[in-house]
Design an enzyme around this catalytic site. Structure first.
Site, PDB file in Angstrom:
ATOM      1  N   ASN A 196      -5.759  -4.321  -6.654  1.00  0.00           N
ATOM      2  CA  ASN A 196      -6.917  -3.759  -5.950  1.00  0.00           C
ATOM      3  C   ASN A 196      -6.823  -2.253  -5.714  1.00  0.00           C
ATOM      4  O   ASN A 196      -7.845  -1.568  -5.664  1.00  0.00           O
ATOM      5  CB  ASN A 196      -7.051  -4.491  -4.602  1.00  0.00           C
ATOM      6  N   ASP A 213       0.863  -1.191   0.000  1.00  0.00           N
ATOM      7  CA  ASP A 213       0.000   0.000   0.000  1.00  0.00           C
ATOM      8  C   ASP A 213       0.895   1.234   0.000  1.00  0.00           C
ATOM      9  O   ASP A 213       2.010   1.192   0.524  1.00  0.00           O
ATOM     10  CB  ASP A 213      -0.928   0.012   1.233  1.00  0.00           C
ATOM     11  N   ILE A 253     -19.814  -0.981  -2.071  1.00  0.00           N
ATOM     12  CA  ILE A 253     -19.316  -1.767  -0.941  1.00  0.00           C
ATOM     13  C   ILE A 253     -19.011  -0.808   0.216  1.00  0.00           C
ATOM     14  O   ILE A 253     -18.402   0.255  -0.002  1.00  0.00           O
ATOM     15  CB  ILE A 253     -18.024  -2.540  -1.339  1.00  0.00           C
ATOM     16  N   TYR A 256     -13.730   7.941 -13.374  1.00  0.00           N
ATOM     17  CA  TYR A 256     -13.722   6.632 -12.702  1.00  0.00           C
ATOM     18  C   TYR A 256     -14.281   5.556 -13.634  1.00  0.00           C
ATOM     19  O   TYR A 256     -13.698   4.475 -13.768  1.00  0.00           O
ATOM     20  CB  TYR A 256     -14.550   6.722 -11.416  1.00  0.00           C
ATOM     21  N   THR A 266     -16.925   0.519   2.415  1.00  0.00           N
ATOM     22  CA  THR A 266     -15.513   0.690   2.771  1.00  0.00           C
ATOM     23  C   THR A 266     -15.269   2.197   2.888  1.00  0.00           C
ATOM     24  O   THR A 266     -16.154   2.990   2.542  1.00  0.00           O
ATOM     25  CB  THR A 266     -14.583   0.148   1.664  1.00  0.00           C
ATOM     26  N   LYS A 277     -12.340   2.205 -15.011  1.00  0.00           N
ATOM     27  CA  LYS A 277     -12.778   0.840 -14.687  1.00  0.00           C
ATOM     28  C   LYS A 277     -13.192   0.074 -15.946  1.00  0.00           C
ATOM     29  O   LYS A 277     -13.034  -1.149 -16.017  1.00  0.00           O
ATOM     30  CB  LYS A 277     -13.911   0.877 -13.657  1.00  0.00           C
TER      31      LYS A 277
HETATM   32  N1  LIG Z   1     -15.999   0.444  -2.266  1.00  0.00           N
HETATM   33  C1  LIG Z   1     -16.705   0.326  -3.376  1.00  0.00           C
HETATM   34  O1  LIG Z   1     -17.924   0.618  -3.391  1.00  0.00           O
HETATM   35  C2  LIG Z   1     -16.075  -0.200  -4.643  1.00  0.00           C
HETATM   36  C3  LIG Z   1     -16.939  -0.545  -5.692  1.00  0.00           C
HETATM   37  C4  LIG Z   1     -16.407  -1.011  -6.869  1.00  0.00           C
HETATM   38  C5  LIG Z   1     -15.041  -1.139  -7.016  1.00  0.00           C
HETATM   39  N2  LIG Z   1     -14.216  -0.799  -5.979  1.00  0.00           N
HETATM   40  C6  LIG Z   1     -12.776  -0.924  -6.204  1.00  0.00           C
HETATM   41  O2  LIG Z   1     -12.205  -1.765  -5.223  1.00  0.00           O
HETATM   42  C7  LIG Z   1     -10.852  -1.357  -4.956  1.00  0.00           C
HETATM   43  C8  LIG Z   1     -10.662  -1.158  -3.460  1.00  0.00           C
HETATM   44  O3  LIG Z   1     -11.559  -0.158  -3.028  1.00  0.00           O
HETATM   45  P1  LIG Z   1     -11.921   0.084  -1.483  1.00  0.00           P
HETATM   46  O4  LIG Z   1     -13.364   0.362  -1.436  1.00  0.00           O
HETATM   47  O5  LIG Z   1     -11.346  -0.969  -0.637  1.00  0.00           O
HETATM   48  O6  LIG Z   1     -11.144   1.483  -1.256  1.00  0.00           O
HETATM   49  P2  LIG Z   1     -10.315   2.057  -0.001  1.00  0.00           P
HETATM   50  O7  LIG Z   1     -10.240   3.519  -0.253  1.00  0.00           O
HETATM   51  O8  LIG Z   1     -10.891   1.558   1.268  1.00  0.00           O
HETATM   52  O9  LIG Z   1      -8.883   1.384  -0.188  1.00  0.00           O
HETATM   53  C9  LIG Z   1      -8.049   1.707  -1.279  1.00  0.00           C
HETATM   54  C10 LIG Z   1      -6.618   1.446  -0.871  1.00  0.00           C
HETATM   55  O10 LIG Z   1      -5.785   1.757  -1.998  1.00  0.00           O
HETATM   56  C11 LIG Z   1      -4.658   2.467  -1.514  1.00  0.00           C
HETATM   57  N3  LIG Z   1      -4.081   3.301  -2.585  1.00  0.00           N
HETATM   58  C12 LIG Z   1      -4.582   4.439  -3.110  1.00  0.00           C
HETATM   59  N4  LIG Z   1      -3.733   4.923  -4.024  1.00  0.00           N
HETATM   60  C13 LIG Z   1      -2.680   4.079  -4.083  1.00  0.00           C
HETATM   61  C14 LIG Z   1      -1.488   4.034  -4.844  1.00  0.00           C
HETATM   62  N5  LIG Z   1      -1.169   5.002  -5.721  1.00  0.00           N
HETATM   63  N6  LIG Z   1      -0.633   2.991  -4.664  1.00  0.00           N
HETATM   64  C15 LIG Z   1      -0.932   2.037  -3.767  1.00  0.00           C
HETATM   65  N7  LIG Z   1      -2.022   2.020  -2.991  1.00  0.00           N
HETATM   66  C16 LIG Z   1      -2.898   3.042  -3.159  1.00  0.00           C
HETATM   67  C17 LIG Z   1      -5.173   3.303  -0.363  1.00  0.00           C
HETATM   68  O11 LIG Z   1      -4.113   3.724   0.501  1.00  0.00           O
HETATM   69  C18 LIG Z   1      -6.149   2.342   0.298  1.00  0.00           C
HETATM   70  O12 LIG Z   1      -5.501   1.545   1.281  1.00  0.00           O
HETATM   71  C19 LIG Z   1     -10.631  -0.091  -5.797  1.00  0.00           C
HETATM   72  O13 LIG Z   1      -9.965  -0.424  -6.998  1.00  0.00           O
HETATM   73  C20 LIG Z   1     -12.037   0.389  -6.070  1.00  0.00           C
HETATM   74  O14 LIG Z   1     -12.116   1.180  -7.230  1.00  0.00           O
HETATM   75  C21 LIG Z   1     -14.702  -0.331  -4.794  1.00  0.00           C
END
Ligand SMILES: NC(=O)c1ccc[n+]([C@@H]2O[C@H](COP(=O)([O-])OP(=O)(O)OC[C@H]3O[C@@H](n4cnc5c(N)ncnc54)[C@H](O)[C@@H]3O)[C@@H](O)[C@H]2O)c1
Length: 261
Positions: A93, A40, A193, A158, A195, A162
């Site tokens: 991720n 991370d 989700i 976004y 988060t 994606k």
């Molecule tokens: N939460 C949702 O509703 C949702 C829905 C669809 C897709 N997603 C996708 O799932 C994945 C995880 O999302 P999440 O909800 O856990 O988000 P989150 O914000 O909780 O976690 C994202 C993590 O990525 C890290 N990060 C950000 N930029 C970075 C970089 N340049 N290098 C390394 N790490 C980096 C952050 O520090 C964080 O720990 C993402 O790709 C997101 O687009 C999330």
């Protein structure tokens, strides 16, 4: 007859493992027996995930890693292989949201989203395939979104990012399979989700309208609830395992029915 997923002897690298889906995926893969490199840009978050895995009896390491930087990718893969003994599972991720109307999206905003969400995944694929081939097998799991399947207002950057992950996954799956590499590549498409990222969807929503907005987001999921990180981690676990050995280039939608409408 029960069939538990056993990833003993496998090594995984999960990006963005310091929060949300990445943390849950790392914990779930570790609980199935994989050794996990938790990477991370936020090292403290990755270290917390490692502590959770170790407390549950699993094996993990934390690595500082900005997915936009190729040299940091090479170092993360090298450290993983040297410390944990190989690389079999890659969960691309790490990602960011951006909720803005198009006139308000600056060129640097747009580039940042594409850099992290698209270039980050590209570099992950580029840097892991040799190590996976040397390890004998590989499963690459790329986090896309329902926003890679359907449009959403205020999310032009976004959605573009994606959608790119969805087709990069298919192109990579075809290229690796065609070249005879034992590496599968699939994308996962979560609905909304719960988060820390969900906060981004509340951008500009006044405090008194938050409950109403959450109810609206929930109502978009016919199954009647928002997703949990564990819903996505379980799909990732399946794609990481040999139970999905005939799947490559697939898009696994985990959205409570959101895109079935
Ligand atoms: N939460 C949702 O509703 C949702 C829905 C669809 C897709 N997603 C996708 O799932 C994945 C995880 O999302 P999440 O909800 O856990 O988000 P989150 O914000 O909780 O976690 C994202 C993590 O990525 C890290 N990060 C950000 N930029 C970075 C970089 N340049 N290098 C390394 N790490 C980096 C952050 O520090 C964080 O720990 C993402 O790709 C997101 O687009 C999330």
């Amino acid at each position: 007859m029960t069939q538990a997923i056993d990833l003993s002897g496998r090594v995984a690298l999960v990006t963005g493992a310091g929060s949300g889906i990445g943390r849950q995926a790392a914990e779930t893969l570790a609980s199935a027996g994989a050794a996990v490199a938790c990477t991370d840009i936020n090292l403290a978050g990755a270290q917390e995930t490692v502590a959770l895995i170790e407390a549950a009896g699993g094996r993990a390491i934390a690595i500082t890693h900005d997915v936009v930087e190729e040299d940091q990718w090479e170092a993360a893969v090298r450290t993983t292989v040297d410390t944990l003994g190989g690389l079999h599972i890659m969960v691309n991720n790490a990602g960011i949201e951006l909720v803005k109307n198009i006139p308000d999206i600056s060129v640097s905003d747009f580039r940042r989203v594409m850099d992290i969400n698209v270039m980050g995944v590209f570099l992950g694929i580029k840097c892991c395939t040799a190590a996976m081939a040397a390890s004998g097998s590989g499963s690459i799991i790329n986090l896309s979104s329902v926003a890679g399947l359907i449009g959403a207002p205020r999310q032009a950057a976004y959605c573009a990012s994606k959608g790119a992950v969805r087709l990069m996954t298919k192109a990579t799956a075809l290229e690796l399979a065609g070249a005879g590499h034992p590496i599968r590549v699939n994308s996962v498409h979560p609905g909304i989700i719960e988060t820390p990222m969900m906060e981004d969807l509340m951008t500009g929503v006044p405090e008194e309208q938050r409950a109403q907005r959450i109810a609206l987001m929930t109502s978009r999921h016919p199954i009647g609830r928002l997703g949990q990180a564990s819903d996505i981690a379980n799909a990732i676990l399946y794609l990481a395992s040999d139970l999905s050995s005939f799947m490559t280039g697939s898009e696994v939608v985990v959205d409570g029915g959101l895109t079935a409408n």
